[in-house]
Enzyme design. Structure first.
Site, PDB file in Angstrom:
ATOM      1  CG  ASP A  42      -1.804  -0.446   9.073  1.00  0.00           C
ATOM      2  OD1 ASP A  42      -2.463   1.054   8.102  1.00  0.00           O
ATOM      3  OD2 ASP A  42      -1.595  -0.693   8.288  1.00  0.00           O
ATOM      4  CG  ASP A  63       3.965  -6.474   6.984  1.00  0.00           C
ATOM      5  OD1 ASP A  63       3.158  -6.053   6.382  1.00  0.00           O
ATOM      6  OD2 ASP A  63       3.074  -7.306   8.040  1.00  0.00           O
ATOM      7  CG  ASP A  91       1.519  -2.632  10.494  1.00  0.00           C
ATOM      8  OD1 ASP A  91       2.261  -2.170  10.424  1.00  0.00           O
ATOM      9  OD2 ASP A  91       1.038  -3.428  10.731  1.00  0.00           O
ATOM     10  NE  ARG A 109      -3.160  -5.595   5.600  1.00  0.00           N
ATOM     11  CZ  ARG A 109      -4.209  -5.886   4.808  1.00  0.00           C
ATOM     12  NH1 ARG A 109      -5.312  -6.630   4.577  1.00  0.00           N
ATOM     13  NH2 ARG A 109      -4.252  -5.391   3.295  1.00  0.00           N
ATOM     14  N   GLY A 162       0.657  -1.064   0.326  1.00  0.00           N
ATOM     15  CA  GLY A 162       0.336   0.104  -0.362  1.00  0.00           C
ATOM     16  C   GLY A 162       0.436   0.981  -0.283  1.00  0.00           C
ATOM     17  CB  THR A 192       2.874   0.681   6.498  1.00  0.00           C
ATOM     18  OG1 THR A 192       1.369   0.475   7.328  1.00  0.00           O
ATOM     19  CG2 THR A 192       3.683   0.483   7.848  1.00  0.00           C
ATOM     20  NE  ARG A 203      -2.545  -4.078  -0.717  1.00  0.00           N
ATOM     21  CZ  ARG A 203      -1.647  -4.250   1.079  1.00  0.00           C
ATOM     22  NH1 ARG A 203      -0.541  -4.129   0.686  1.00  0.00           N
ATOM     23  NH2 ARG A 203      -2.406  -2.079   1.421  1.00  0.00           N
TER      24      ARG A 203
HETATM   25  O1  F6P Z   1      -0.572  -0.309   4.039  1.00  0.00           O
HETATM   26  C1  F6P Z   1      -1.832  -0.459   4.939  1.00  0.00           C
HETATM   27  C2  F6P Z   1      -3.260  -0.715   4.478  1.00  0.00           C
HETATM   28  O2  F6P Z   1      -3.676   0.849   3.952  1.00  0.00           O
HETATM   29  C3  F6P Z   1      -3.859  -1.357   5.630  1.00  0.00           C
HETATM   30  O3  F6P Z   1      -4.125  -0.377   6.573  1.00  0.00           O
HETATM   31  C4  F6P Z   1      -5.562  -1.340   5.223  1.00  0.00           C
HETATM   32  O4  F6P Z   1      -6.313  -2.252   4.755  1.00  0.00           O
HETATM   33  C5  F6P Z   1      -4.696  -1.566   3.571  1.00  0.00           C
HETATM   34  O5  F6P Z   1      -3.448  -1.420   3.115  1.00  0.00           O
HETATM   35  C6  F6P Z   1      -5.584  -1.314   2.351  1.00  0.00           C
HETATM   36  O6  F6P Z   1      -5.303  -2.099   1.384  1.00  0.00           O
HETATM   37  P1  F6P Z   1      -5.683  -1.635  -0.768  1.00  0.00           P
HETATM   38  O7  F6P Z   1      -5.295   0.049  -0.709  1.00  0.00           O
HETATM   39  O8  F6P Z   1      -5.082  -2.496  -0.667  1.00  0.00           O
HETATM   40  O9  F6P Z   1      -6.985  -1.987  -0.297  1.00  0.00           O
END
Ligand code: F6P
Length: 343
Positions: free
Chosen positions: A128, A103, A130, A172, A10, A126, A71
């Site tokens: 997040d 991660d 985390d 997440r 992300g 990130t 991803r």
């Molecule tokens: O990068 C982390 C994150 O933003 C999470 O908080 C979230 O669940 C996920 O990515 C969403 O990903 P995508 O952009 O693939 O929907």
């Protein structure tokens, strides 16, 4: 020295500041950089572009990543993708890689370093917040500011209509964004993945705040927060290359339960990808720049299998293995502080 840079997973505000800093550091040492497009996909599919100091000098304020992201997990179809990745690495004439990611991206970087002996340095990112070892990741501060601004706006309409406003944030596996933004907006209640949701307690707090004269309520819910005996809320059942479900929906269910148990009109706003968009905060630009400079130094010194991290106020280096060993959940000390306002 020719260094490939990629951004995976992300996106988050601050990625371009890292790219700029790595490009400058490598150039200062007499090397050049190549941008690999769309994360690991770019190395599997041979997609790249040149990167130079002049071009990257003006990108610090730009959100997202000028390289694109994905991803893609090259270990998912390892039989075909790993040989392709290895061949493209050689064809691009690379001496080293800088992988900027969370991660999943850094987990791949660690395996490529160990299993294919690729010379890699990692940079943690990130919204997040985390990741292990690093105290804070860039992108997080910007995301918390976006949530804070959104809730400051929601507050006025919520109060006008005497409603309860539930706001679902990203995060997440970890409640960092929900907890920090909840503190910043003086939320009446905060729900995080680390603690099972207690609707009865939330309802009790909202009723007591109402009885004390506050005629509206703000509840912040992390997308990964779970109701007891229920699985996490997954939007449309989508699963990515790393096996993660796309989360979303817990906020609406929480809003339904609050309205049902209080009788207060309750609405939910899911902030979603707004939290990852736009220009990075000044704090994130500085952190991302410092991490990029340190990562560039590690590459120049050929210290591979490492990643940079923030420890206190210092930028340190650690191993990729240590950095991806586990997710770093919310330090519950922060939740304890936040909950002084919803005893
Ligand atoms: O990068 C982390 C994150 O933003 C999470 O908080 C979230 O669940 C996920 O990515 C969403 O990903 P995508 O952009 O693939 O929907």
């Amino acid at each position: 020295m020719r260094v490939g840079l990629l951004t995976g997973g992300g996106d988050c505000p601050g990625l371009n500041a890292v790219i700029r800093a790595v490009v400058q550091t490598v150039a200062n040492a007499g090397g050049t950089c190549v941008g690999i497009l769309e994360g690991w996909r770019g190395l599997v599919k041979n997609m790249s572009r040149p990167l130079d100091v002049n071009e990257t000098d003006g990108i610090i304020a730009k959100g997202g990543t000028i390289l694109g992201s994905s991803r893609t997990n090259p270990f998912k179809n390892a039989e075909t993708d790993l040989p392709a990745l290895r061949a493209n690495y050689s064809e691009m004439g690379l001496d080293a890689l800088v992988a900027i990611g969370g991660d999943d991206t850094l987990g791949v970087a660690n395996r490529l370093f160990i299993e294919l002996n690729l010379p890699i340095v990692g940079v943690p990112k990130t919204i997040d917040n985390d990741l292990m070892v690093t105290d804070f990741t860039f992108g997080f501060d910007t995301a918390v500011n976006i949530v804070t601004e959104a809730v400051d706006r929601l507050r006025t309409t919520t109060e006008s209509h005497r409603r309860v406003q539930v706001v679902e944030t990203m995060g997440r596996h970890a409640g960092w964004i929900a907890c920090f933004s909840g503190i910043a907006v003086a939320a009446d209640y905060i729900m995080v993945p680390e603690i099972p949701i207690d609707i009865a307690r939330c309802v009790d707090v909202l009723k007591r705040h109402r009885a004390a004269g506050k005629n509206y309520g703000i509840v912040i819910v992390s997308e990964g927060a779970k109701l007891p005996n229920r699985a996490e809320f997954a939007a449309a059942g989508k699963i990515d290359d790393f096996g993660h479900v796309q989360l979303g929906g817990v906020g609406n269910e929480v809003a339904r339960l609050i309205e049902q148990d209080t009788g207060y009109e309750t609405r939910c706003v899911v902030l979603g990808h707004l939290q990852r968009g736009g220009s990075p905060s000044a704090g994130d630009r500085v952190l991302a720049t410092r991490l990029g400079l340190a990562a560039g130094d590690l590459v120049v010194k050929k210290q591979f299998g490492t990643m940079v991290a923030l420890s206190g106020t210092k930028i340190i280096s650690t191993t990729l293995s240590a950095g991806v060993a586990a997710n770093r959940t919310l330090d519950l000390g922060y939740y304890h502080e936040a909950s002084a306002f919803f005893q």
